[in-house]
Design an enzyme around this catalytic site. Structure first.
Site, PDB file in Angstrom:
ATOM      1  N   HIS A 236       0.853  -1.191   0.000  1.00  0.00           N
ATOM      2  CA  HIS A 236       0.000   0.000   0.000  1.00  0.00           C
ATOM      3  C   HIS A 236       0.891   1.244   0.000  1.00  0.00           C
ATOM      4  O   HIS A 236       1.864   1.304   0.741  1.00  0.00           O
ATOM      5  CB  HIS A 236      -0.883  -0.015   1.258  1.00  0.00           C
ATOM      6  CG  HIS A 236      -1.918   1.054   1.294  1.00  0.00           C
ATOM      7  ND1 HIS A 236      -1.631   2.364   1.611  1.00  0.00           N
ATOM      8  CD2 HIS A 236      -3.242   1.010   1.033  1.00  0.00           C
ATOM      9  CE1 HIS A 236      -2.754   3.075   1.550  1.00  0.00           C
ATOM     10  NE2 HIS A 236      -3.741   2.279   1.204  1.00  0.00           N
ATOM     11  N   CYS A 274      -3.814   2.512  -4.567  1.00  0.00           N
ATOM     12  CA  CYS A 274      -4.734   3.320  -3.764  1.00  0.00           C
ATOM     13  C   CYS A 274      -4.805   4.725  -4.349  1.00  0.00           C
ATOM     14  O   CYS A 274      -3.862   5.518  -4.213  1.00  0.00           O
ATOM     15  CB  CYS A 274      -4.261   3.353  -2.306  1.00  0.00           C
ATOM     16  SG  CYS A 274      -5.294   4.425  -1.281  1.00  0.00           S
ATOM     17  N   HIS A 301      -7.768   0.322  -4.210  1.00  0.00           N
ATOM     18  CA  HIS A 301      -8.592   1.144  -3.311  1.00  0.00           C
ATOM     19  C   HIS A 301      -9.061   2.334  -4.112  1.00  0.00           C
ATOM     20  O   HIS A 301      -8.234   3.100  -4.621  1.00  0.00           O
ATOM     21  CB  HIS A 301      -7.743   1.692  -2.155  1.00  0.00           C
ATOM     22  CG  HIS A 301      -7.372   0.690  -1.121  1.00  0.00           C
ATOM     23  ND1 HIS A 301      -6.549   1.009  -0.055  1.00  0.00           N
ATOM     24  CD2 HIS A 301      -7.719  -0.606  -0.951  1.00  0.00           C
ATOM     25  CE1 HIS A 301      -6.405  -0.057   0.719  1.00  0.00           C
ATOM     26  NE2 HIS A 301      -7.086  -1.054   0.194  1.00  0.00           N
ATOM     27  N   ASP A 348     -12.895   2.894  -0.915  1.00  0.00           N
ATOM     28  CA  ASP A 348     -12.079   3.228   0.250  1.00  0.00           C
ATOM     29  C   ASP A 348     -12.696   4.441   0.942  1.00  0.00           C
ATOM     30  O   ASP A 348     -13.010   5.432   0.288  1.00  0.00           O
ATOM     31  CB  ASP A 348     -10.653   3.532  -0.221  1.00  0.00           C
ATOM     32  CG  ASP A 348      -9.660   3.500   0.920  1.00  0.00           C
ATOM     33  OD1 ASP A 348     -10.011   3.025   2.011  1.00  0.00           O
ATOM     34  OD2 ASP A 348      -8.515   3.956   0.710  1.00  0.00           O
ATOM     35  N   HIS A 349     -12.847   4.357   2.204  1.00  0.00           N
ATOM     36  CA  HIS A 349     -13.430   5.424   3.028  1.00  0.00           C
ATOM     37  C   HIS A 349     -14.779   5.871   2.457  1.00  0.00           C
ATOM     38  O   HIS A 349     -15.235   5.390   1.436  1.00  0.00           O
ATOM     39  CB  HIS A 349     -12.498   6.630   3.163  1.00  0.00           C
ATOM     40  CG  HIS A 349     -11.145   6.265   3.673  1.00  0.00           C
ATOM     41  ND1 HIS A 349     -10.128   7.165   3.791  1.00  0.00           N
ATOM     42  CD2 HIS A 349     -10.632   5.078   4.107  1.00  0.00           C
ATOM     43  CE1 HIS A 349      -9.060   6.562   4.263  1.00  0.00           C
ATOM     44  NE2 HIS A 349      -9.327   5.288   4.459  1.00  0.00           N
ATOM     45  N   TYR A 365     -14.805   4.632   7.843  1.00  0.00           N
ATOM     46  CA  TYR A 365     -15.357   3.303   7.553  1.00  0.00           C
ATOM     47  C   TYR A 365     -16.789   3.117   8.044  1.00  0.00           C
ATOM     48  O   TYR A 365     -17.176   2.046   8.493  1.00  0.00           O
ATOM     49  CB  TYR A 365     -14.425   2.224   8.120  1.00  0.00           C
ATOM     50  CG  TYR A 365     -13.138   2.135   7.334  1.00  0.00           C
ATOM     51  CD1 TYR A 365     -13.070   1.358   6.179  1.00  0.00           C
ATOM     52  CD2 TYR A 365     -12.007   2.870   7.699  1.00  0.00           C
ATOM     53  CE1 TYR A 365     -11.907   1.303   5.429  1.00  0.00           C
ATOM     54  CE2 TYR A 365     -10.836   2.806   6.956  1.00  0.00           C
ATOM     55  CZ  TYR A 365     -10.802   2.027   5.823  1.00  0.00           C
ATOM     56  OH  TYR A 365      -9.652   1.963   5.076  1.00  0.00           O
TER      57      TYR A 365
HETATM   58  C1  DNO Z   1      -6.541   3.378   5.441  1.00  0.00           C
HETATM   59  C2  DNO Z   1      -5.971   2.163   4.868  1.00  0.00           C
HETATM   60  C3  DNO Z   1      -4.591   1.837   5.410  1.00  0.00           C
HETATM   61  C4  DNO Z   1      -4.130   0.521   4.812  1.00  0.00           C
HETATM   62  C5  DNO Z   1      -2.735   0.111   5.196  1.00  0.00           C
HETATM   63  C6  DNO Z   1      -2.343  -1.109   4.418  1.00  0.00           C
HETATM   64  O1  DNO Z   1      -7.705   3.591   5.352  1.00  0.00           O
HETATM   65  O2  DNO Z   1      -6.002   2.208   3.492  1.00  0.00           O
HETATM   66  O3  DNO Z   1      -4.677   1.723   6.795  1.00  0.00           O
HETATM   67  O4  DNO Z   1      -4.987  -0.486   5.247  1.00  0.00           O
HETATM   68  O5  DNO Z   1      -1.854   1.115   4.980  1.00  0.00           O
HETATM   69  O6  DNO Z   1      -1.304  -1.768   5.048  1.00  0.00           O
END
Ligand code: DNO
Length: 389
Positions: A236, A274, A301, A348-349, A365
């Site tokens: 990530h 991401c 993501h 994501d989020h 989340y």
């Molecule tokens: C945040 C996430 C990060 C992710 C880590 C992966 O929302 O995208 O906490 O899980 O960095 O190791």
């Protein structure tokens, strides 16, 4: 026509968002981790299987691990790091034995993702996560008082931080400290201010090149195991994608990831693409990055951020903000057709909105904001796919 796999992050049985909620949101795959196991220890087949059973009983599939945390001593190569690496390999083998084949991780020192404000009110009344540079500098310079930090900022920045600090009440300061270091969900550690400074001090002699060497030596160890048991790794990127608090960060750009692949060309060595993390840098050209890195993208993501040119950003709705989601999605679909596989993505989020405004949820989340994100993203995907294929 191959479409991506729609997944959803679940923090396990204590997550206020249930597996049944996730099913109703329309996701089919679960992204989770065994957060109760201490960093550095082996994830046993028994514990993995237990979690897998819970997920399958709800009619879902455990598609991705996010994350097996990388112990801090692996990042700095101190103490028992060799043992922790062996444990990591064993966890990969055990996951493969249970049929779970994508493992996400990150190599950010001390902190995982970082925000100064977890409830930034948007014009529509929903709440977003935000990184405000002046608040961040106020924390670093006047609350943490990190040794050496004053020399790293211009007089103008220090003045901005001072003004921001002076206008904060004690409650504002306490909240900022909690947001910065008490650990956002997914971060496996939380600290007091003193402990936090002690953690930063461990990196005094570790510059970006040393940290990169340590990352490479870690991936050189785990990638052959992952190859052998057919697990795909997904590193990530840094969030935000630049150095903070004097800590080195080494996975913020395409070039950073390419350096890792050049050093460790193993098949399993891959990326969690991401868009929210990479997208904070205007020089990261996301639609072209996803195409160029496509062969190594093992997990995605999808999220957008809005920059303001002053170093601040907030998390925008999934189809708004700076991320060109249309072209990212198009690139994402192209790589899946080319590789002839379906790759998982998760929304994501999401903003805290509607009934979730009254609930206690994990920052970023909550259910409804992500449900909106997933619905928009799957519609975008289907629309593009129907026109192209
Ligand atoms: C945040 C996430 C990060 C992710 C880590 C992966 O929302 O995208 O906490 O899980 O960095 O190791």
């Amino acid at each position: 026509m191959i479409l991506s796999e729609q997944t959803w992050r679940w923090y396990g049985p204590n997550d206020p968002v249930s597996l049944s909620d996730i099913k109703q949101a329309g996701a089919t795959g679960i992204v989770t981790a065994l957060h109760h196991i201490k960093n550095g220890e082996v994830w046993t087949v028994e514990e993995i299987q237990k979690r897998k059973d819970i997920i399958e009983k709800a009619g879902l599939k455990w598609s991705v691990v996010e994350s097996i945390p990388v112990h801090e001593h692996i990042k700095t190569q101190e103490g028992n790091h060799k043992e922790y690496v062996e444990n990591y390999k064993q966890s990969i083998r055990n996951l493969a034995q249970c049929g779970i084949t994508i493992v996400t991780y990150n190599f950010m020192p001390v902190l995982d993702w970082t925000r100064t404000d977890l409830a930034y009110t948007m014009p529509d009344g929903s709440k977003a996560l935000r990184f405000e540079r002046a608040a961040f500098m106020a924390f670093e310079l006047f609350i943490l008082k990190r040794p050496g930090a004053m020399e790293e900022y211009s007089a103008e920045d220090i003045a901005k931080a001072q003004t921001r600090y002076d206008e904060m009440t004690q409650d504002d300061k306490d909240l900022l400290i909690r947001n910065m270091i008490a650990g956002l969900p997914g971060a496996e550690e939380s600290f007091t201010l003193e402990e936090f400074q002690a953690q930063l001090d461990r990196y005094k002699n570790i510059d970006a090149e040393t940290l990169r060497r340590n990352l490479i030596s870690f991936v050189k160890e785990i990638a052959p195991v992952a190859d052998e048991v057919e697990v795909k790794l997904a590193i990530h990127p840094d969030d935000p994608p630049y150095s903070i608090l004097g800590l080195p960060r080494i996975l913020s750009t395409e070039e950073d990831f390419n350096k890792l692949v050049e050093a460790v060309p193993n098949h399993s060595n891959g990326l969690c693409f991401c868009t929210g993390s990479f997208g904070v840098r205007a020089d990261n050209d996301l639609p072209n990055m996803i195409k160029r890195l496509g062969d190594r993208v093992n997990f995605v993501h999808l999220r957008s951020t809005q920059r303001d040119g002053e170093g601040n950003f907030y998390e925008a709705n999934h189809l708004e903000g700076d991320v060109d989601m249309y072209n990212v999605m198009k690139g994402f679909l192209e790589i899946q057709q080319k590789r002839n596989i379906s790759i998982p993505f998760r929304p994501d989020h999401g903003h805290q909105m509607i009934d979730d405004l009254e609930k206690k949820t994990n920052p970023g989340y909550s259910c409804i904001g992500r449900l909106r994100g997933l619905a928009e993203l799957r519609g975008l995907e289907l629309g593009i796919a129907r026109t192209l294929y």
